[in-house]
Scaffold this active site. Structure first.
Site, PDB file in Angstrom:
ATOM      1  N   CYS A 178     106.143   0.206  37.138  1.00 48.86           N
ATOM      2  CA  CYS A 178     107.367   0.103  37.914  1.00 48.86           C
ATOM      3  C   CYS A 178     107.143   0.458  39.365  1.00 48.86           C
ATOM      4  O   CYS A 178     106.077   0.895  39.780  1.00 48.86           O
ATOM      5  CB  CYS A 178     108.457   1.003  37.327  1.00 48.86           C
ATOM      6  SG  CYS A 178     107.953   2.715  37.144  1.00 48.86           S
TER       7      CYS A 178
ATOM      8  N   GLY B 131     107.059  -4.689  38.736  1.00 53.51           N
ATOM      9  CA  GLY B 131     107.824  -4.733  37.488  1.00 53.51           C
ATOM     10  C   GLY B 131     108.849  -5.843  37.527  1.00 53.51           C
ATOM     11  O   GLY B 131     109.642  -5.913  38.464  1.00 53.51           O
TER      12      GLY B 131
ATOM     13  N   ASN C 160     107.928   6.299  38.368  1.00 57.03           N
ATOM     14  CA  ASN C 160     106.760   5.423  38.224  1.00 57.03           C
ATOM     15  C   ASN C 160     105.612   6.252  37.661  1.00 57.03           C
ATOM     16  O   ASN C 160     105.219   7.248  38.257  1.00 57.03           O
ATOM     17  CB  ASN C 160     106.377   4.845  39.596  1.00 57.03           C
ATOM     18  CG  ASN C 160     105.050   4.102  39.591  1.00 57.03           C
ATOM     19  OD1 ASN C 160     104.355   4.084  40.592  1.00 57.03           O
ATOM     20  ND2 ASN C 160     104.699   3.471  38.484  1.00 57.03           N
ATOM     21  N   GLY C 161     105.092   5.848  36.526  1.00 55.46           N
ATOM     22  CA  GLY C 161     103.988   6.581  35.918  1.00 55.46           C
ATOM     23  C   GLY C 161     104.188   6.709  34.428  1.00 55.46           C
ATOM     24  O   GLY C 161     104.913   5.926  33.812  1.00 55.46           O
TER      25      GLY C 161
ATOM     26  N   TYR D 127      94.172  -4.219  42.388  1.00 59.73           N
ATOM     27  CA  TYR D 127      95.115  -5.226  41.910  1.00 59.73           C
ATOM     28  C   TYR D 127      96.593  -4.893  42.080  1.00 59.73           C
ATOM     29  O   TYR D 127      97.379  -5.734  42.502  1.00 59.73           O
ATOM     30  CB  TYR D 127      94.835  -5.517  40.424  1.00 59.73           C
ATOM     31  CG  TYR D 127      95.818  -6.463  39.788  1.00 59.73           C
ATOM     32  CD1 TYR D 127      95.860  -7.803  40.160  1.00 59.73           C
ATOM     33  CD2 TYR D 127      96.727  -6.024  38.823  1.00 59.73           C
ATOM     34  CE1 TYR D 127      96.774  -8.682  39.585  1.00 59.73           C
ATOM     35  CE2 TYR D 127      97.633  -6.901  38.244  1.00 59.73           C
ATOM     36  CZ  TYR D 127      97.655  -8.228  38.632  1.00 59.73           C
ATOM     37  OH  TYR D 127      98.555  -9.086  38.074  1.00 59.73           O
TER      38      TYR D 127
END
Length: 498
Positions: A30, A56, A131-132, A271
């Protein structure tokens, strides 16, 4: 010749989705965004989430505060599908807002798991986006349920909400610190109260978070590209283990966790992050070109042309071309307008699905020795398809160069990674991988080469700068939930990395 041309089988074709965001790639969970002190906080947040859409695509949500009330809108699908000025945005008034785009790694793809999550606590309203991945979330959740907490979602983020709610501290900041001290894993999060916008990175700084400024307002974002879209100034990265508290009085920086060695996710450079972002003081685009150049020095091969696998392989291919003096060409063209679904009424039509997203530029491939550059190989299904396409276009030789070391381990820090049994590099040698995908030669950048591309002398085995567990199996935190599911798992991971 190691590999030989292989046709894409019907089984392989079924594995390759027509969803443009569902290639054979690792998926970031996310992106998060926050705005404080702007009359148009929600519209700015929508723009920021557009810029973070690559992180996301399953769902998006925004919580805004207008000085009296919190307003929440959460939707399945992409930002543009729902968050327009004439529909959702007008229901999100206020000068403060936080937002989230989601690709699930924990919790199912259902509306109740869409963030930001909101709760009315004893100290007032509290919204959070994360996020994580919390690697002891299941253990904490079981304990919280035993003590009487009632969960509304299966997201690990809700564990943080309940830890905040049940903390015996008085101030919301102290409650949040108390909660975060109990969790393991990686996180960058934004939280919103009736007076504060809060941003936090975990002590190792695995996931990114940056601070921006736009006039008199402040912004938090997973990446700098989402500051650029609203013409905000990049101020700085939030430091590992730092909590920033933004109020009408300004910004306060708190470091409640003590010093730790930073272990930023190196795959952000390879990436995940957008190439136009600056991450930890380094241009993502330049880092990818550096990786390609280092790859050319490490793994040269005589060839006529360097071809990127679009789109993520382009910067590394440019770097490879420049360092090797082999011309760069766009030999594969990607269709960016493939819909999220495709009706396949017959077997004949079904067989065309592998060409929906990529098509060979035959004039740049026929009769040539080709170097294909891609960012990674996960399951190998996309590589098999691309190589077959290039050979069918008449390439004389196909050599593949990968701008990452072999992906041999699963990620537990917010990346949707297949189990090890489905990772091609965990099951086959490089020679076997080359035979499997049908290339003449296959080579990956080395760990030391990857670190050199990031400006380091090489990988310090004792104190590595980055989290590179997906390549090495050396996880920088405890994996309590993994160990509970399989008590031998953590021991085996450590043994493999020793």
């Amino acid at each position: 010749m190691i590999g030989a041309p292989q046709a894409v089988s019907e089984d392989c074709a079924r594995m390759i989705s027509t969803d443009p965001f569902d290639d054979d790639k690792l998926r970031e969970e996310c992106g998060v965004y926050g705005v404080f002190g702007a009359d148009d906080a929600a519209p700015l947040t929508v723009l920021g989430l557009h810029a973070l859409q690559h992180r996301g695509q399953e769902a998006a949500g925004i919580v805004a505060f207008d000085g009296e009330h919190f307003h929440s809108e959460r939707r399945m699908g992409q930002v543009a599908e729902h968050f327009t000025r004439d529909t959702v945005i007008k229901r999100l008034p206020g000068s403060a807002a936080i937002g989230h785009v989601r690709y699930s790694t924990t919790g199912g793809t259902v509306l109740r798991n869409v963030q930001p999550l909101f709760a009315d606590l004893s100290a007032g309203g509290f919204a959070i986006a994360h996020n994580g991945n919390i690697t002891n979330a299941a253990i904490l959740r079981d304990e919280l349920v035993r003590r009487g907490s009632i969960f509304q979602s299966t997201s690990d983020t809700e564990t943080i909400v309940h830890l905040v709610a049940t903390s015996d501290r008085t101030r919301v900041i102290d409650k949040l610190v108390d909660a975060l001290r109990q969790i393991e894993g990686a996180y960058s999060l934004v939280a919103l109260t009736n007076k504060k916008l809060i941003g936090v990175r975990d002590p190792l700084g695995v996931r990114p978070l940056v601070l921006g400024k736009r006039g008199d307002s402040y912004l938090l974002s997973s990446e700098t590209c989402a500051l650029d879209i609203v013409e905000a100034e990049f101020v700085r990265d939030i430091e590992p283990g730092e909590m920033v508290v933004i109020t009408d009085e300004g910004i306060e920086s708190i470091k409640p966790f003590g010093p730790a060695q930073s272990r930023f996710c190196v795959f952000e450079y390879i990436y995940f992050a957008r190439p136009d972002s600056q991450v930890e003081g380094l241009s993502v685009y330049q880092a990818r070109k550096n990786i390609g150049a280092e790859l050319a020095r490490e793994r040269p091969v005589p060839a006529d042309v360097v071809i990127p696998v679009p789109d993520s392989g382009v910067p590394a291919a440019l770097g490879y071309s420049s360092a090797s003096n082999i011309p760069f060409e766009l030999g594969i063209i990607r269709n960016h307008y493939v819909g999220r679904s495709f009706i396949e009424p017959t077997d004949q039509i079904r067989n065309f699905r592998v060409k929906l997203k990529h098509n060979a530029n035959r004039a740049q491939l026929q009769g040539k020795r080709v170097i294909l550059v891609d960012d990674s190989i996960v399951r190998g299904t996309t590589s098999l398809k691309i190589v077959s396409m290039v050979r069918e276009a008449g390439a004389a030789e196909v050599h593949m160069r990968i701008a990452a070391p072999p992906t041999t381990h699963s990620c537990y820090y917010g990346v949707d990674t297949p189990e090890r049994s489905k990772l091609l590099a965990a099951q086959k040698s490089i020679e076997e991988m080359a035979q499997h995908i049908g290339v003449d030669t296959l080579a990956f950048i080395s760990m030391d080469g990857l670190y050199r591309a990031m400006g380091e002398e090489g990988r310090n085995a004792v104190r590595p700068k980055f989290c590179d567990a997906c390549f090495t199996g050396e996880y920088p935190t405890s994996l309590s939930d993994v160990e509970r599911r399989d008590p031998t798992k953590q021991l085996s991971l450590l043994a493999e990395s020793a």
